[in-house]
Design a protein around this motif. Structure first.
Motif, PDB file in Angstrom:
ATOM      1  N   ARG A 105       5.996   4.968  -9.418  1.00 32.85           N
ATOM      2  CA  ARG A 105       4.881   4.442  -8.631  1.00 32.85           C
ATOM      3  C   ARG A 105       4.492   3.051  -9.127  1.00 32.85           C
ATOM      4  NH1 ARG A 105       1.473   6.720  -5.321  1.00 32.85           N
ATOM      5  NH2 ARG A 105      -0.239   5.517  -6.227  1.00 32.85           N
ATOM      6  N   ARG A 152      -6.168   0.386  -1.159  1.00 33.50           N
ATOM      7  CA  ARG A 152      -5.721   0.731  -2.506  1.00 33.50           C
ATOM      8  C   ARG A 152      -6.865   1.337  -3.331  1.00 33.50           C
ATOM      9  NH1 ARG A 152      -3.139  -2.749   0.954  1.00 33.50           N
ATOM     10  NH2 ARG A 152      -1.190  -3.574   0.092  1.00 33.50           N
ATOM     11  N   ASP A 197      -3.553   2.920  -7.684  1.00 35.93           N
ATOM     12  CA  ASP A 197      -2.636   1.833  -7.322  1.00 35.93           C
ATOM     13  C   ASP A 197      -2.804   0.605  -8.216  1.00 35.93           C
ATOM     14  OD1 ASP A 197      -1.693   3.135  -4.782  1.00 35.93           O
ATOM     15  OD2 ASP A 197      -3.815   2.911  -4.284  1.00 35.93           O
ATOM     16  N   CYS A 198      -3.991   0.451  -8.801  1.00 32.19           N
ATOM     17  CA  CYS A 198      -4.282  -0.694  -9.668  1.00 32.19           C
ATOM     18  C   CYS A 198      -5.094  -0.200 -10.866  1.00 32.19           C
ATOM     19  CB  CYS A 198      -5.091  -1.767  -8.942  1.00 32.19           C
ATOM     20  SG  CYS A 198      -4.342  -2.396  -7.426  1.00 32.19           S
ATOM     21  N   CYS A 242       1.930  -0.087  -9.922  1.00 33.57           N
ATOM     22  CA  CYS A 242       0.542  -0.181 -10.383  1.00 33.57           C
ATOM     23  C   CYS A 242       0.286  -1.589 -10.899  1.00 33.57           C
ATOM     24  CB  CYS A 242       0.252   0.846 -11.474  1.00 33.57           C
ATOM     25  SG  CYS A 242      -1.454   0.835 -12.062  1.00 33.57           S
ATOM     26  N   SER A 244       0.842  -1.194   0.000  1.00 30.50           N
ATOM     27  CA  SER A 244       0.000   0.000   0.000  1.00 30.50           C
ATOM     28  C   SER A 244       0.878   1.246   0.000  1.00 30.50           C
ATOM     29  CB  SER A 244      -0.912   0.007   1.228  1.00 30.50           C
ATOM     30  OG  SER A 244      -0.135   0.051   2.409  1.00 30.50           O
ATOM     31  N   PRO A 245       0.342   2.399  -0.453  1.00 28.63           N
ATOM     32  CA  PRO A 245       1.105   3.646  -0.350  1.00 28.63           C
ATOM     33  C   PRO A 245       1.327   4.006   1.108  1.00 28.63           C
ATOM     34  CG  PRO A 245      -1.158   4.061  -1.074  1.00 28.63           C
ATOM     35  CD  PRO A 245      -0.964   2.581  -1.099  1.00 28.63           C
ATOM     36  N   CYS A 269      -9.422  -2.598  -1.166  1.00 27.78           N
ATOM     37  CA  CYS A 269      -9.274  -1.859  -2.406  1.00 27.78           C
ATOM     38  C   CYS A 269     -10.638  -1.298  -2.791  1.00 27.78           C
ATOM     39  CB  CYS A 269      -8.744  -2.786  -3.511  1.00 27.78           C
ATOM     40  SG  CYS A 269      -8.466  -1.988  -5.113  1.00 27.78           S
TER      41      CYS A 269
END
Length: 624
Positions: free
Chosen positions: A197, A142, A167-168, A199, A135-136, A585
């Motif tokens: 980043r 996410r 993120d995805c 992804c 996770s960030p 998510c």
């Protein structure tokens, strides 16, 4: 002395801790028996999910009875925690039993072993990281974004999505083509390298989705109209892109209408000319040319206009004297795409759904208004005709149109429309069909899904299994992944049918045979099939069972939909987005304001995570 012992034993039996202890010990024994009887199931699960599967079995055993009374009595003595034990059922149960035993002097405090309740949460976090990546730093949940087709040609949009919190990336294989998907993925990979980043990529298989067929073409008519205020005054003209019929490229900017003209007639026009003609309704109309781009022209019209092929166009030129005059020969409107026939359905109408791929047609009436033929439309999966029964419901286009099947034959269903707005509903092509009461025997993967899977395993981190109904659907996907030597590819089980929800325990136990898995609550179709009034209840149960299996969940469908599409969120959708903090998510759908939606969701999830973790309120200090 002897006479006092029965009295003490009776007093002990009346103590509320005793009855609670006895009930909890009996419950623990039941769960152990259920675990032992599930040994065959446990032999097939992936070793990395063995403890999680045992926990899921314990949770299913716990929830197959009504324990509300037990929960209330535990709360009355300050011991209630059954409502937060999804990921660590047995450890939690043992902890309460130990505390009660200690309170009744049946066990000394130094012999109470520390609880292992954190193990379940750690396993869930590990499974989440494996599927979605880490996770960030500022946010636990996410953000997934569905890729619109245009990002195949818009790298900067994908880069902006990553920069602002995506993120995805989700690619829906029910739309576009492998060539377009490949360009999307190339852009995602480039953006990952440039931004630094991570992804992950999820590719959703289309699955055995029932859809309406094509509709017969109607007349070739082009219509445009200007924008008007409440008084009917024009506040903005219609923008028309005039181009040569041989030029099939899109307009250089959004247009209210694109008007093809035969031959090279436009080559002799100028950007100050006026185009004059009689439209399809016999009305005199003009279009003022305002600018030229390449060989095409932008024109403006202040009149509602209907155009058909073959209409003559006259060019008026304005000389220095200021009096327009015709110049040159007339131009001819070229070929126009036919618009589909309009099929409008009202309550009480009949609709024929055919197994043959015939174009849909509206109802036909004789001169006296008597019905000759009911409206008809084809179905994309004719094999469902073998499973449906008279009296079962049918829902079309996310439930906008509802009906009841009145008769079934080999190549036709006769449906009575029971749900539509007062003015009727348009029946459109390629809209979803739901049969919530029918027990459909459909393969979990279509031939096209199997073909697409070849692409997915080479380019994606996860594959989405759509419209699964039974464990055999998951087994079929696992079989093909093994054939393709892609057993480690992540699998996301989408819960979007009534059958999937009803078979959820069996589906999860089958899913746990693979090492890298998760669940998506696809709330759109799920609400249609099970009823919108039940959706809140169903999504809670899915969250609970997934947490018991220690599997990450994607909270999907219409999250911040108003914000993404129009830039204006509703209060309800902000609250709904905040509820997504209980998942691992949250998925956003495409929209012209998607960057704003990503930013808002990032902020909402960041704020909420200090208040809530899954279903547990963290009791952070309040400020007012």
């Amino acid at each position: 002395m002897n006479k006092q012992k029965p009295s003490l034993r009776k007093s002990e039996e009346l103590h509320p801790y005793v009855s609670l202890l006895n009930e909890l010990e009996g419950l623990r024994s039941e769960l152990l028996e259920l675990e032992y009887s599930s040994s065959t199931t446990l032999q097939h699960v992936n070793p990395s999910h063995l403890s999680s599967t045992i926990n899921l079995i314990h949770y299913l055993g716990l929830r197959r009875r009504d324990i509300r009374s037990l929960q209330e009595r535990l709360a009355a003595v300050g011991l209630s925690s059954l409502g937060r034990m999804e990921s660590h059922v047995f450890a939690n149960l043992n902890a309460i039993i130990d505390l009660l035993s200690c309170a009744l002097s049946k066990k000394s405090a130094d012999k109470i072993s520390p609880t292992a309740s954190g193990g379940g949460a750690a396993q869930l976090e590990s499974n989440t990281n494996q599927l979605f990546g880490k996770s960030p730093s500022h946010r636990r949940v996410r953000i997934m974004v569905t890729m619109p087709g245009e990002v195949a040609d818009d790298y900067l949009l994908i880069k902006d999505m990553l920069i602002h919190g995506m993120d995805c990336a989700r690619i829906n294989c029910a739309h576009d083509t492998p060539e377009i998907w490949n360009r999307m993925i190339e852009h995602i990979n480039l953006a990952r390298r440039e931004t630094g980043r991570p992804c992950r990529i999820l590719m959703d298989l289309g699955g055995p989705k029932l859809r309406t067929g094509e509709i017969a073409p109607g007349p070739s008519v082009l219509k445009w109209k200007p924008q008007r205020n409440l008084y009917g005054n024009v506040i903005a003209p219609a923008r028309i892109w005039l181009h040569s019929e041989s030029d099939t490229s899109p307009s250089p900017a959004p247009a209210d209408a694109c008007l093809p003209v035969q031959g090279d007639w436009l080559a002799k026009a100028t950007s100050r000319d006026i185009i004059e003609f009689i439209d399809a309704r016999g009305s005199s109309r003009i279009v003022q040319l305002v600018s030229q781009i390449g060989t095409g022209f932008w024109g403006e019209s202040n009149q509602t206009t209907y155009i058909t092929p073959g209409i003559e166009l006259n060019r008026l030129r304005v000389p220095m004297s200021g009096h327009p005059r015709r110049t040159g020969c007339a131009g001819i409107v070229g070929a126009l795409s036919p618009i589909p026939e309009l099929i409008r359905l009202h309550i009480g109408d009949s609709l024929n759904i055919t197994s043959e791929p015939l174009p849909g047609k509206p109802a036909q009436f004789d001169a006296r208004g008597r019905l000759l033929h009911a409206a008809s439309i084809a179905c994309s999966l004719p094999e469902v005709f073998l499973n449906v029964q008279p009296g079962e419901r049918i829902l079309i286009d996310n439930g906008r149109i509802g009906g009841v099947i009145r008769s079934v034959c080999r190549n036709r269903l006769v449906v009575e429309i029971t749900q539509a707005r007062e003015g009727g509903e348009k029946l459109l092509a390629n809209k979803g069909i739901n049969l919530p009461d029918s027990r459909l025997e459909l393969n979990g993967l279509t031939a096209q899904d199997i073909e697409h899977l070849e692409f997915v395993v080479k380019h994606a981190d996860m594959v989405g299994l759509s419209f699964a109904r039974r464990p055999a659907d998951i087994l079929l996907l696992q079989k093909h992944l093994k054939r393709l030597k892609a057993e480690k590819l992540g699998i996301v089980l989408k819960i979007e049918t009534r059958a999937a929800f009803e078979n959820l325990p069996e589906l999860l136990l089958t899913l746990l045979r693979s090492s890298n898995v998760g669940v998506m609550i696809a709330r759109g179709d799920l609400a249609v099939e099970c009823g919108y009034e039940r959706l809140a209840e169903l999504q809670e149960e899915i969250l609970w069972l997934a947490e018991a299996a220690r599997l990450p969940v994607i909270w999907a469908t219409q999250v911040l939909e108003g914000l993404s599409k129009s830039g204006k969120p509703s209060r309800a959708e902000i609250t709904d987005a905040a509820m997504g903090v209980r998942a691992e998510c949250v998925m956003l759908n495409k929209g012209s304001h998607i960057i704003e939606a990503i930013q808002s969701l990032d902020d909402i999830l960041h704020r909420m995570q200090s208040h809530q973790n899954k279903k547990i309120s963290l009791l952070r200090r309040l400020h007012w």
